[in-house]
Motif scaffolding. Structure first.
Motif, short mmCIF file in Angstrom:
data_model
loop_
_atom_site.label_atom_id
_atom_site.label_comp_id
_atom_site.label_asym_id
_atom_site.label_seq_id
_atom_site.Cartn_x
_atom_site.Cartn_y
_atom_site.Cartn_z
N LEU A 38 -16.69 -2.77 -21.51
CA LEU A 38 -16.36 -2.11 -20.26
C LEU A 38 -14.95 -2.52 -19.90
O LEU A 38 -14.69 -3.69 -19.59
N ILE A 39 -14.02 -1.57 -19.99
CA ILE A 39 -12.60 -1.87 -19.76
C ILE A 39 -12.18 -1.30 -18.41
O ILE A 39 -12.42 -0.14 -18.11
N GLN A 40 -11.55 -2.16 -17.60
CA GLN A 40 -11.21 -1.78 -16.23
C GLN A 40 -9.73 -2.02 -15.94
O GLN A 40 -9.18 -3.05 -16.32
N ARG A 41 -9.12 -1.04 -15.29
CA ARG A 41 -7.76 -1.20 -14.78
C ARG A 41 -7.87 -1.56 -13.31
O ARG A 41 -8.52 -0.86 -12.53
N MET A 42 -7.23 -2.65 -12.93
CA MET A 42 -7.36 -3.18 -11.58
C MET A 42 -6.20 -2.74 -10.68
O MET A 42 -5.05 -2.67 -11.12
N ASN A 43 -6.54 -2.50 -9.43
CA ASN A 43 -5.54 -2.26 -8.40
C ASN A 43 -5.52 -3.48 -7.48
O ASN A 43 -6.57 -3.93 -7.02
N VAL A 44 -4.32 -4.03 -7.24
CA VAL A 44 -4.19 -5.22 -6.41
C VAL A 44 -3.34 -4.88 -5.18
O VAL A 44 -2.17 -4.53 -5.31
N GLU A 45 -3.95 -4.98 -4.01
CA GLU A 45 -3.24 -4.80 -2.74
C GLU A 45 -2.89 -6.18 -2.20
O GLU A 45 -3.78 -7.03 -2.02
N VAL A 46 -1.60 -6.40 -1.95
CA VAL A 46 -1.12 -7.70 -1.48
C VAL A 46 -0.92 -7.64 0.03
O VAL A 46 -0.15 -6.81 0.54
N MET A 47 -1.62 -8.51 0.75
CA MET A 47 -1.48 -8.62 2.20
C MET A 47 -0.59 -9.82 2.51
O MET A 47 -0.95 -10.97 2.18
N SER A 48 0.57 -9.57 3.11
CA SER A 48 1.52 -10.64 3.39
C SER A 48 2.51 -10.18 4.44
O SER A 48 2.87 -8.98 4.49
N ASP A 49 2.99 -11.11 5.27
CA ASP A 49 4.01 -10.77 6.27
C ASP A 49 5.30 -10.32 5.62
O ASP A 49 6.09 -9.58 6.24
N ASP A 50 5.55 -10.76 4.40
CA ASP A 50 6.76 -10.37 3.67
C ASP A 50 6.55 -9.14 2.79
O ASP A 50 7.44 -8.75 2.04
#
Length: 368
Positions: free
Chosen positions: A245-257
């Motif tokens: 099972l191969i997955q492409r990940m989405n990463v949302e970065v939460m940061s003040d910068d």
């Protein structure tokens, strides 16, 4: 576990040592190959001299990550695990196999997560005939389920493809593939393609045996030359089917910068890849911890130490506070139920994660 479901724990008995590459008949293929986790080690400073102007610029504010699945796909590993000859692309099944090989080979250039999963053995029953419903494209297909080959069947409703010149296809059945000849088009589907695409009464789940990352210049996953994956296959192939099972990940970065990956200065291939590598390395370590447990059975102490070192490094350079991994798939069905020796069955795995002294601490989150 019901009587109809074969035990997926076959091969878990720790009293029997894993076979060596030589016993698997592939020892020479691994002689010069570094372990995949060696990619986690930081390169020597002199190797980065020419890349310094392209290195990513970091931000100072603490970061929280929210990880989700951008897309996912299953590949039936058993079809490539035996070092088969190059498929004949003039044959519909051969074209299907070649497309799968191309897909797997392409993953070696990308930073994707893969799960090695086992499912109870299911086959088409080529000794029996398929049957059509009256005045419809409902096709009933005979099955053999489990190692005991219990007789069963599956009814699917076909849709006429655009390129078809026949209203109803000619059907050819083998134990692993069904071929539908529509005249102007021939479709070949494996048994696992059918189980994923059509509703059925089987309630089997996928057991996660191993978690890895596809990025590998040697492309060993697609060529069935990764030792730990081959060992799992060797230990489980008699009773179970094995898939990736191969997955492409989405990463949302939460940061003040904001997300450093969105900074204009980081819009070059080197910076982009290094930031993505940070994220996928951490996600891989967290999923190993979640599905394989704290002991990481089957992995060496050296690998554990390298992963701790890498986690400390990424935590420090990204000022990473915590992250959540949401493994829910859009339009998920029964085929997407995952479990392991350490994790109960669910198709909605959500995990809160923190890094403490080089260790990922994982906390399951109840899905809404």
């Amino acid at each position: 576990m019901s009587a109809e479901q074969p035990d997926l724990t076959a091969g878990d008995d720790e009293d029997y040592p894993d076979p060596s590459p030589e016993e698997l008949g592939v020892g020479a293929l691994f002689a010069e190959a570094p372990e995949p986790f060696h990619d986690l080690l930081a390169p020597a400073p002199e190797e980065l001299d020419d890349l310094l102007p392209l290195m990513p610029q970091r931000t100072a504010a603490p970061q929280t990550w929210v990880v989700s699945i951008a897309d996912a796909k299953y590949h039936w590993y058993d079809l490539v695990a035996g070092f088969p000859e190059i498929p004949d692309i003039r044959d519909p099944v051969g074209r299907h196999l070649r497309r799968m090989q191309f897909d797997l080979e392409a993953t070696s250039e990308k930073r994707l997560i893969y799960f090695v999963v086992n499912r109870p053995r299911v086959r088409f029953d080529a000794a029996r005939s398929t049957s059509w419903g009256f005045f419809s494209l409902k096709l009933t297909i005979p099955l053999l389920v489990g190692t005991e080959e219990k007789r069963d069947s599956l009814t699917i409703e076909l849709q006429v493809p655009f390129a078809a010149t026949l209203k109803k296809p000619t059907v050819v059945l083998t134990d692993r593939f069904i071929t539908l000849n529509w005249g102007g088009l021939i479709e070949a589907l494996s048994i696992h393609d059918v189980l994923q695409q059509y509703e059925n009464s089987l309630t089997f789940q996928s057991k996660v045996q191993y978690v890895g990352q596809t990025k590998d210049p040697l492309g060993r996953l697609a060529r069935a030359r990764l030792t730990p994956v081959q060992r799992i296959h060797q230990n489980n192939s008699e009773d179970n089917d094995m898939l990736l099972l191969i997955q492409r990940m989405n990463v949302e970065v939460m940061s003040d910068d904001g997300d450093p990956a969105e900074l204009e200065v980081n819009q070059n291939p080197v910076a982009t890849d290094m930031l993505l590598k940070d994220r996928i390395d951490v996600i891989e370590c967290a999923l190993i911890r979640y599905f394989e447990g704290p002991e990481m059975h089957g992995r060496s102490d050296k690998e554990a130490d390298i992963r701790k070192q890498r986690l400390r490094e990424v935590q420090a350079t990204n000022n990473l506070v915590e992250f959540r991994i949401d493994l829910r798939l859009e339009d998920a069905g029964k085929y997407d139920d995952l479990f392991s020796r350490h994790v109960p069955v669910s198709r909605s795995h959500i995990i809160d994660c923190r890094i403490v002294d080089g260790e990922v601490l994982v906390t399951p989150v109840a899905s809404v």
